[in-house]
Scaffold this active site. Sequence first.
Site, mmCIF file in Angstrom:
data_model
loop_
_atom_site.group_PDB
_atom_site.id
_atom_site.type_symbol
_atom_site.label_atom_id
_atom_site.label_comp_id
_atom_site.label_asym_id
_atom_site.label_seq_id
_atom_site.Cartn_x
_atom_site.Cartn_y
_atom_site.Cartn_z
ATOM 1 N N GLU B 90 -1.659 9.300 2.159
ATOM 2 C CA GLU B 90 -2.996 9.731 2.566
ATOM 3 C C GLU B 90 -3.010 11.161 3.080
ATOM 4 O O GLU B 90 -3.942 11.919 2.829
ATOM 5 C CB GLU B 90 -3.535 8.803 3.661
ATOM 6 C CG GLU B 90 -3.961 7.438 3.172
ATOM 7 C CD GLU B 90 -2.783 6.550 2.849
ATOM 8 O OE1 GLU B 90 -1.676 6.836 3.333
ATOM 9 O OE2 GLU B 90 -2.986 5.585 2.101
ATOM 10 N N HIS B 160 -8.164 -3.938 7.381
ATOM 11 C CA HIS B 160 -9.081 -3.786 6.254
ATOM 12 C C HIS B 160 -10.523 -3.936 6.726
ATOM 13 O O HIS B 160 -11.387 -4.308 5.958
ATOM 14 C CB HIS B 160 -8.778 -4.835 5.166
ATOM 15 C CG HIS B 160 -7.424 -4.681 4.545
ATOM 16 N ND1 HIS B 160 -6.293 -5.169 5.117
ATOM 17 C CD2 HIS B 160 -7.030 -4.064 3.403
ATOM 18 C CE1 HIS B 160 -5.251 -4.873 4.359
ATOM 19 N NE2 HIS B 160 -5.672 -4.205 3.312
#
Lengths: 376, 355
Positions: B90, B160
């Site tokens: 990322e 999540h």
Amino acid sequence: MRFSVRCLEKRTVALKPHVPFALHDPGRVPLAPLPVEATYDTDAIKQNLAMMLRIRRMETLSDQSYKLKKIRGFCHLYIGQEAIPVGMENVLNWQDPIVTGYRDHGWHIVRGGTPFEVFAEMFGRAGGCSKGKGGSMHMYNVKNNFYGGNGIVGAQVPLGAGLAWRFAIENPTAPKNVAVTFYGDGAANQGQIFEAMNIAALQKIPVIFACENNQFGMGTSKKRASYETDFYKRGHYIPGIKVDGMNMLAVQEGTRWAKEHCLAGKGPVVLEFDSYRYMGHSMSDPDSAYRSKSDIQAVRNERDCIAQIKNFLVSEGVMTTDEMEKLDKQIKKEVDQELIKAEQSPPTPMSELYTDIVLGEQYSHRTCQGTVWNTA
Amino acid sequence: MISKFSRVFSKVDKKFFATYRTAKDIPANLEREKMNLFTAVNNALDITLQTDSKALLFGEDVKFGGVFRCSLGLNEKYGNDRVFNTPLCEQGIAAFGIGLASTGVTAVAEIQFADYIFPAFDQLVNEAAKYRYRSGNQFNCGSLTIRTPCGAVGHGAHYHSQSPEAYFAHTPGLKVVIPRDPVQCKGLLLAAIRDKNPVIFFEPKALYRGAEDMVPKADYELELHVADVVKEGTDVTLVAWGAQMRVISEAAAMAEKDGISCEVIDLQTLYPYDLDTLCQSVNKTGRCIISHEAPITCGLGAELTAAIQEKCFLRLEAPIQRICGYDTPFPLVHEPIYLPDKFKVYEGIKKAVKF
């Protein structure tokens, strides 16, 4: 009363895995030669087979439970990779800390847990290994130095190197234990792994950087994600060994090579397992998008770890096919019962929502009315 | 090289797309198509790649369509040079995006889940947000857009389900935008991509399949920095964004049966936000409730509460309430208890009215 005396027979066989061992020698520290033979004892190897069958059955039941919506959330199955924890644990002991990513169900039972704790954790029950608060990705066992079970890809690798730092400080030339920190082929491109490797090399930390290369980072094949797919070489200045991850004895001997290297005070080592997962990355991954059923079947036919061990045991005369069938059935029954027990176990109490956030907490549940619910 | 780019640039600047202030202002006669949120995102990305030849879309697994199908078919249409996968990193994705954007490329980077955005946090906060400022406007990465799914989805648990908008709303130099349904999503995403500042576009993942609407097929934008008054009312102002809009709308419907008229506002652009619309509403109603999934302490609700009470103090009839997630990590099985659901909001409405 008559009882037969069991002989724990230790045998040595030549090792000829499908994927041969490979060595990456950066020339900074002297390395032992690659393993050519494996030692096993006839009793322990039966336990190994039983454990692999147990993991596979547990994961198959997890798959079914997920599809029946008994498990919600994320579930990453280990089917195909069972040889890795079982082979490694023949060499490691429970004072060697290990830390892995989210594909952790198998590791939990190999490190002294039970399938009941795994199922209960995934169902969100109080009997789960993390009180039902962690779920599939967060299984831990503090007594046996299993540091979990981590959701964020790659974040566990520097943590794992830190686990072994203590051994280096206490006894730099002959550390007592090693730590093993796992990551996958997808995670291998995380920057923090290289930061950890650098510090580990500088401080001669006895940590094994174990890359479980199952060929795919979810939907991206290793070739498209990594410029260098020989992950055992990615340590650069750290020596590395490539091991056939589908051959339990190869895993065992590769781990022995790595552990002996670390225990000699030579610093960290990279251990790449060439492995394969038969299921998708997780239950939400229809792997038809990036590989064909025939590819999976080909690997299954040629290299399946359980089939390999079964053939080996028959050819070595340790077990007959009948005995193995019996073992199969026994394990199946055992794990099925654990599932039923877990399904019937009580749920995690609501108070667990706001406990274990910090130690010594005084938590006030704020709502518009001041209380969440009446805990009678 | 430069002249070629400026010719292309002026093509986009010619504005063959319309900009509307809010969704209400989109003309009714536009041809529409049924879309859900991920189809709307897909449509917006398709339009971007079509109209802006310098646009690139990249991220983890975007090539086969992405884990939420937002980039379905785009690699087939535009090729590997424009829609491609990145490795699992990322920090690298954000940093490369910043680099690309500073050369003028329209970089649309996807972070697969907002929970994974933290390795990129340093790049976004220290580099992307400050580039224009520290170089005295010589450089900027304005053509960067980070798209990322956020929010609770029913079973996401710790990693999540997070809503990290507050961390980025606390960073001057960035813009933070979040849509509530497909019509908003397409317009806001196109506006965010074309905005000349780095924008973090949060997409509520629960709505990818859950939200459906008739979305105009044309190329259109909705203005950023405009809060949308979804429903007018007189007694209480309810403010939320993203998936939480459905919750407060349902709570407003419950309150309606008790004769309480709620004004429901979607903040849309979380930073810099439209304080004027909020104050206009609170001055009218005298009561305000802000609701979001993220933990209550130091959530965006805290900022809005402070700003609104500063401007509307004398018109307030009741303290401003924040009905948000608790101060715990996002839980696993206890998610239904943790989330600020319609009942909690309804309780808040009653409390505000009875004050």
